[in-house]
Design a protein around this motif. Structure first.
Motif, short mmCIF file in Angstrom:
data_model
loop_
_atom_site.label_atom_id
_atom_site.label_comp_id
_atom_site.label_asym_id
_atom_site.label_seq_id
_atom_site.Cartn_x
_atom_site.Cartn_y
_atom_site.Cartn_z
N ALA A 45 0.87 -1.18 0.00
CA ALA A 45 0.00 0.00 0.00
C ALA A 45 0.90 1.22 0.00
CB ALA A 45 -0.89 -0.01 1.24
N ARG A 46 0.60 2.16 -0.88
CA ARG A 46 1.38 3.40 -0.97
C ARG A 46 0.46 4.61 -0.83
NH1 ARG A 46 6.55 3.15 -2.99
NH2 ARG A 46 7.17 1.21 -4.01
N ILE A 47 0.98 5.61 -0.16
CA ILE A 47 0.37 6.94 -0.14
C ILE A 47 1.49 7.92 -0.45
CG2 ILE A 47 -0.71 8.73 1.27
CD1 ILE A 47 -2.19 6.55 2.77
N ASN A 48 1.27 8.76 -1.44
CA ASN A 48 2.32 9.71 -1.88
C ASN A 48 3.64 8.99 -2.14
OD1 ASN A 48 0.47 11.83 -1.63
ND2 ASN A 48 1.03 12.16 0.50
N ASN A 49 3.57 7.85 -2.78
CA ASN A 49 4.72 7.04 -3.17
C ASN A 49 5.48 6.40 -2.00
OD1 ASN A 49 5.87 5.92 -5.48
ND2 ASN A 49 7.64 7.29 -5.35
N GLU A 50 4.95 6.48 -0.80
CA GLU A 50 5.58 5.89 0.38
C GLU A 50 4.85 4.59 0.73
OE1 GLU A 50 5.75 6.72 5.21
OE2 GLU A 50 5.01 8.28 3.87
N ILE A 51 5.62 3.52 0.98
CA ILE A 51 5.01 2.27 1.43
C ILE A 51 4.48 2.47 2.84
CG2 ILE A 51 5.33 -0.17 1.99
CD1 ILE A 51 7.48 -0.32 -0.15
N VAL A 52 3.17 2.25 3.02
CA VAL A 52 2.55 2.40 4.34
C VAL A 52 1.97 1.08 4.85
CG1 VAL A 52 2.11 4.87 4.07
CG2 VAL A 52 0.36 3.19 3.35
N GLY A 53 1.99 0.04 4.01
CA GLY A 53 1.49 -1.25 4.43
C GLY A 53 1.88 -2.33 3.44
N ASN A 54 1.81 -3.58 3.89
CA ASN A 54 2.03 -4.69 2.97
C ASN A 54 1.26 -5.92 3.47
OD1 ASN A 54 3.84 -5.77 5.01
ND2 ASN A 54 4.84 -6.91 3.39
N THR A 55 1.04 -6.84 2.55
CA THR A 55 0.38 -8.09 2.89
C THR A 55 0.93 -9.19 2.00
OG1 THR A 55 -1.77 -9.18 3.19
CG2 THR A 55 -1.59 -7.69 1.32
N THR A 56 0.95 -10.40 2.54
CA THR A 56 1.45 -11.55 1.79
C THR A 56 0.46 -12.71 1.88
OG1 THR A 56 2.64 -12.44 3.70
CG2 THR A 56 3.87 -10.99 2.22
N PHE A 57 0.52 -13.56 0.87
CA PHE A 57 -0.25 -14.80 0.85
C PHE A 57 0.67 -15.90 0.38
CE2 PHE A 57 -2.54 -18.08 -1.44
CZ PHE A 57 -3.45 -18.47 -0.48
N ASN A 58 0.62 -17.03 1.08
CA ASN A 58 1.43 -18.20 0.72
C ASN A 58 0.59 -19.45 0.81
OD1 ASN A 58 4.19 -16.96 0.58
ND2 ASN A 58 3.62 -16.41 2.66
N CYS A 59 0.72 -20.32 -0.19
CA CYS A 59 0.12 -21.64 -0.09
C CYS A 59 1.01 -22.66 -0.77
CB CYS A 59 -1.31 -21.68 -0.63
SG CYS A 59 -1.49 -21.66 -2.41
N SER A 60 0.83 -23.87 -0.40
CA SER A 60 1.63 -24.98 -0.90
C SER A 60 1.13 -25.43 -2.27
CB SER A 60 1.54 -26.15 0.09
OG SER A 60 2.21 -27.28 -0.40
N LYS A 61 2.01 -26.05 -3.02
CA LYS A 61 1.60 -26.66 -4.28
C LYS A 61 1.35 -28.15 -4.09
CE LYS A 61 3.73 -23.27 -7.23
NZ LYS A 61 4.58 -22.99 -8.35
N ASN A 62 1.58 -28.64 -2.88
CA ASN A 62 1.33 -30.04 -2.53
C ASN A 62 -0.17 -30.31 -2.61
OD1 ASN A 62 0.54 -32.24 -0.78
ND2 ASN A 62 2.65 -32.30 -0.05
N ASN A 63 -0.57 -31.36 -3.31
CA ASN A 63 -1.99 -31.66 -3.53
C ASN A 63 -2.81 -31.69 -2.24
OD1 ASN A 63 -2.09 -31.72 -6.28
ND2 ASN A 63 -1.64 -33.90 -6.44
N ARG A 64 -2.23 -32.19 -1.17
CA ARG A 64 -2.99 -32.31 0.07
C ARG A 64 -3.04 -31.00 0.87
NH1 ARG A 64 -1.81 -38.34 2.49
NH2 ARG A 64 -2.45 -39.46 0.61
N LEU A 65 -2.30 -30.02 0.44
CA LEU A 65 -2.24 -28.76 1.19
C LEU A 65 -2.65 -27.54 0.38
CD1 LEU A 65 1.22 -29.30 2.96
CD2 LEU A 65 -1.07 -29.69 3.90
#
Length: 169
Positions: free
Chosen positions: A62-82
């Motif tokens: 997230a940026r306001i006036n070109n400054e990073i003010v927030g971030n978020t990540t998502f991760n998941c496995s490629k393993n079929n069971r997960l």
């Protein structure tokens, strides 16, 4: 003051690492402190390249006036069971708390999780006493499913962490 949410780019590596040092120093709610995360700029660039076109992992800033003010990540496995579930994390500069930055980041990352990664369940961990963050997560439908006793250790003090879950229907 326009808030812009965008997918992180390799060129953001240095600024992102500096952002993480700032938010790590502003709060004891994260898994790291003012030291940030232990990656060099080159290691961060390599990581950002690895998720650039991924459908199972993503990071948005997230940026306001070109400054990073927030971030978020998502991760998941490629393993079929997960691969039906993934985890998210989010951080926002203290000066932007209660300014809807977290809400907009959460909307963005959940949209990615559901519509790009195609997961059925999203998990997150939150310090049990972080009331404002818990309220944000509950607003999106997350429910507490458990507690990790003493999961975080900050200044020799142990803190419990709640495990929260959102099931997409």
């Amino acid at each position: 003051m326009e808030l812009l949410i965008e997918k992180v780019k390799e060129e953001d590596a240095f600024e992102l690492l500096e952002f993480l040092k700032i938010v790590g120093g502003e709060s004891d709610n994260l898994t790291f402190g003012k030291e940030g995360i232990p990656l060099s700029i080159e290691e961060e660039k390599t990581f950002l390249r690895s998720i650039k076109d991924s459908t199972s992992n993503a990071m948005f800033i997230a940026r306001i006036n070109n400054e990073i003010v927030g971030n978020t990540t998502f991760n998941c496995s490629k393993n079929n069971r997960l691969k039906h579930h993934g985890s998210i994390a989010i951080s926002v500069k203290k000066k932007m708390w209660n300014q809807k930055v977290g809400t907009k980041l959460m909307s963005t990352i959940l949209d990615f999780a559901k519509n790009v990664a195609g997961v059925e369940i999203v998990f997150l961990e939150v310090r049990s006493d972080n009331v404002n963050a818990i309220k944000l997560y509950q607003k999106f439908g997350f429910v507490k499913t458990g507690v990790y006793p003493g999961y975080l250790k900050v200044n020799d003090q142990l803190f419990d962490v709640d495990l929260m879950c959102l099931k997409f229907n």
